[in-house]
Enzyme design. Structure first.
Site, PDB file in Angstrom:
ATOM      1  N   HIS A  86       1.839   2.133  -3.310  1.00 22.57           N
ATOM      2  CA  HIS A  86       0.688   2.837  -3.855  1.00 22.57           C
ATOM      3  C   HIS A  86       0.876   4.347  -3.816  1.00 22.57           C
ATOM      4  CE1 HIS A  86      -2.305  -0.747  -3.242  1.00 22.57           C
ATOM      5  NE2 HIS A  86      -1.164  -1.115  -3.795  1.00 22.57           N
TER       6      HIS A  86
ATOM      7  N   ASP B 118       0.867  -1.173   0.000  1.00 19.61           N
ATOM      8  CA  ASP B 118       0.000   0.000   0.000  1.00 19.61           C
ATOM      9  C   ASP B 118       0.905   1.224   0.000  1.00 19.61           C
ATOM     10  OD1 ASP B 118      -2.232   1.835   0.433  1.00 19.61           O
ATOM     11  OD2 ASP B 118      -3.366   0.092   1.091  1.00 19.61           O
TER      12      ASP B 118
END
Length: 513
Positions: free
Chosen positions: A341, A314
Site C-alpha cells: 500500500h 499493507d
C-alpha cells in the site's frame, strides 16, 4: 567467525553463502546508531538504485553499521515436531503449544550471555509450536534454515490483562489507529542488544517464523485475517490481533536473515527504541491480509532496514511518530516490495518525523507475488491527517523504481477524515531519482494541508510514464522532471540540480522463503 564490514557498490547485492558466528559484542555494535551516505550522483552508475555503503558519514547519524553476524550458541533447542503439510497440529498440541516452556526457559537462561538460543532440526523434525515468547536483553533467538517456528492459534495465549478480548473486534481505534491493545505479540523483544535471526543455507533458504494468520483461531471458524476484514467493515472498530514481532523500547536490536510469514497483523513494530538493524529479512503476507505492514518504526530512532524483500497486505514500510516522541534517522535501502500500500511515512506524524531516507527501492505494484490484486496500489507516500498530524521534514526518496503502480507519488495530508487540531505539515520532502513504468492508469497527488501549511517538495530526476497530477497548497522545486504540477496555491520553481533518472531496466525477483 567474526563479522565483516561489507562495502557495496551500485547494483551489488549482499549474498551470504554460509551463516556466521561471532560474539554479541559485535552484534551490539551493529544495532547502534549508524552512518550511511546514500544519494544520487551524476555518474552513469547512478542510473540504477544504490545499495548501502558502510562506514561513510551522513548528517545526523553517529556510527557505521557492518553486516551482522550470528553469535555463538548459548543453548540449542531441538525440534520434537514434524512440519505439518497444512500448518495445523493435533488438537492437544494446538490447545497447549508444547514448545513454549522449553524455548522460554532457554531464553531466560541465556539472557545477558551475548549468545543465541538456537532452534535446530532433529532427525525428521523441524517444527516448533509455541505461545508468545519474550526475547530478553543481550541474547538472540536463532531459527536454523529449514526450521519453522509456528505461532499459537489460541487467542487466549495472547491476552493482555485488562484490555479488550484478543481475537475479537475491539472498541473504536480513534487516534490510536492500528494499535490493538488486547493481544501481546508473538515475539516480544524487551531488552537492549537483543536479536531475532535465522541461519541461511547455500540455497538461500532462511529460518522461518509463521504467524498462521491464515488459519482459524482456535475454537472458531474465523481466521485472524478474516477478523481484520470484519473490523474494516466497521470503520470505527479495531481487530484485536497480535503483531508477529514487537520491539518494546529496546535499543541496539538486530534482525538478520530471518523470514516472516502469515502475520496476524503488523509483522515488525518498533515501539520506540534507539538503534535497530534489519538486514536480509524476508516478509510474505498476501495482499488480502489487512494491516500486515512490513516494518513500522514508530517513534524509533537510528533505524536501518536493508537488503530485504517485503510482500505484504499493507504498507511495506510505515515510518510513524505518535505523540510520545519523534521518528528520526531512519534509512531503508536496497529493498524490494510487492503488492504494498506504499513506501510510506505516516499516517501518525504527531511526534514529528525527520531525517528519513529511502534509497534503492524497487516497488512492484498491481499484484503481489501470489497473484492477488493490490487493494491499495501506491508507490512513494507521505500520509497523515489532523487527528494525528505533525511536522514531516527531511524525508527523501532516492533512486526508486516503480512498475505497475497506480498512485506513483501520493503526498496526502487528508488521509482520513480527521477533525482534530494536530495539523500535518509536510515541510520538506525530496524525491530525487524516480522512474515509473507500466503505469497505464497511474497518477500522482502532491498536496499540502492548507495555505498556512503548504507542502514543501523538491522533484529531481523524475520520469513517470503516467503524468496526470493533482496538486494544491504546494511549493515545488523541480529539475529534470516530466510532470507539470498546477492547482490552488501551487508555486513551481525550476532549479539547477545534478544526477539522472534511474534506468530501472530490470526488477529483482522474489527470492522465496
Amino acid at each position: 567467525m567474526t563479522s565483516r564490514t561489507t562495502h557495496h557498490r551500485v547494483r551489488v547485492r549482499v549474498r551470504v553463502r554460509a551463516w556466521r558466528r561471532a560474539s554479541l559484542s559485535t552484534l551490539a555494535a551493529v544495532g547502534t546508531a549508524f552512518t550511511l551516505t546514500l544519494g544520487v550522483t551524476s555518474t552513469a552508475a547512478s542510473a540504477a538504485p544504490v545499495a548501502p555503503a558502510a562506514g561513510v558519514a551522513v548528517p545526523g547519524v553517529a556510527r557505521s553499521v557492518s553486516e551482522p553476524s550470528v553469535p555463538g550458541t548459548c543453548q540449542p533447542v531441538s525440534a520434537q515436531l514434524a512440519k505439518p503439510g497444512n500448518e495445523l497440529f493435533s488438537s492437544t498440541q494446538e490447545s497447549s503449544p508444547p514448545d513454549t516452556a522449553r524455548i522460554q526457559a532457554a531464553l531466560n537462561s541465556c539472557a545477558g550471555t551475548g549468545k543465541a538460543v538456537e532452534l535446530t532440526a532433529s532427525g525428521g523434525n523441524a517444527a516448533f509450536l509455541s505461545a508468545p515468547l519474550t526475547v530478553n536483553k543481550g541474547e538472540v533467538l536463532l531459527v536454523d534454515a529449514g526450521v519453522t517456528l509456528y505461532a499459537s492459534r489460541n487467542p487466549a495465549d495472547y491476552q493482555v490483562a485488562g484490555q479488550p478480548k484478543c481475537g475479537t473486534i475491539g472498541a473504536s481505534d480513534g487516534s490510536t489507529l492500528g494499535t490493538a491493545t488486547g493481544c501481546t505479540p508473538f515475539l516480544a523483544v524487551r531488552g537492549d542488544n537483543a536479536g531475532i535471526m535465522g541461519t541461511q543455507c547455500s540455497t538461500g533458504a532462511q529460518g522461518l517464523i509463521d504467524g498462521r494468520g491464515d488459519q482459524d483461531m482456535l475454537g472458531t471458524t474465523k481466521t485472524w485475517w478474516a477478523l481484520a476484514e470484519s473490523a474494516h467493515d466497521k470503520t470505527t472498530k479495531q481487530q484485536e490481533n497480535p503483531k508477529l514481532v514487537t520491539v518494546f523500547g529496546a535499543s541496539n536490536v538486530t534482525m538478520y536473515h530471518i523470514s516472516l510469514t502469515n502475520s496476524p497483523m503488523f509483522n515488525v513494530l518498533l515501539d520506540r527504541g534507539d538503534g535497530f538493524t534489519a538486514w536480509g529479512v524476508r516478509i510474505d503476507n498476501p495482499d488480502t491480509a489487512r494491516n500486515t505492514d512490513g516494518f513500522d518504526p514508530d517513534s524509533a530512532t537510528n533505524v536501518l532496514i536493508t537488503d530485504s524483500y517485503i510482500n505484504t497486505g499493507d504498507d511495506g514500510i510505515a515510518v510513524k511518530a505518535d505523540a510520545g516522541g519523534p521518528a528520526a534517522n531512519v534509512t531503508v535501502s536496497n529493498t524490494s516490495f510487492w503488492g504494498i500500500h506504499g513506501l510510506s511515512v505516516g499516517s501518525q506524524t504527531e511526534g514529528g518525523i525527520q531525517n528519513v531516507t529511502f534509497t534503492g527501492s524497487y516497488i512492484h505494484g498491481g499484484t503481489d507475488i501470489h497473484g492477488d490484486k493490490a487493494s491499495s496500489n501506491n508507490g512513494v507516500r507521505v500520509k497523515s491527517d489532523s487527528s494525528f498530524g505533525g511536522t514531516v521534514s527531511g524525508v527523501s526518496f532516492l533512486n526508486t523504481c516503480e512498475t505497475g503502480v497506480e498512485h506513483l507519488i501520493l503526498l496526502d495530508p487528508q488521509y482520513l477524515t480527521g477533525n482534530g487540531s494536530s495539523v500535518p505539515d509536510f515541510a520538506a520532502v525530496t524525491i530525487n531519482g524516480l522512474r515509473a513504468v507500466n503505469s497505464t492508469h497511474g497518477s500522482s497527488t502532491l498536496e499540502g494541508y492548507d495555505a498556512t501549511h503548504p507542502l514543501g517538495l523538491t522533484l529531481e530526476n523524475v520520469q513517470l510514464d503516467a503524468t496526470k497530477v493533482v496538486a494544491q497548497y504546494a511549493n515545488i522545486k523541480m529539475f529534470n522532471t516530466n510532470i507539470t504540477p498546477s492547482g490552488t496555491d501551487v508555486t513551481v520553481t525550476n532549479v539547477t540540480g545534478t544526477g539522472s533518472v534511474p534506468s530501472c531496466s530490470s526488477f529483482p525477483s522474489w527470492p522465496g522463503l
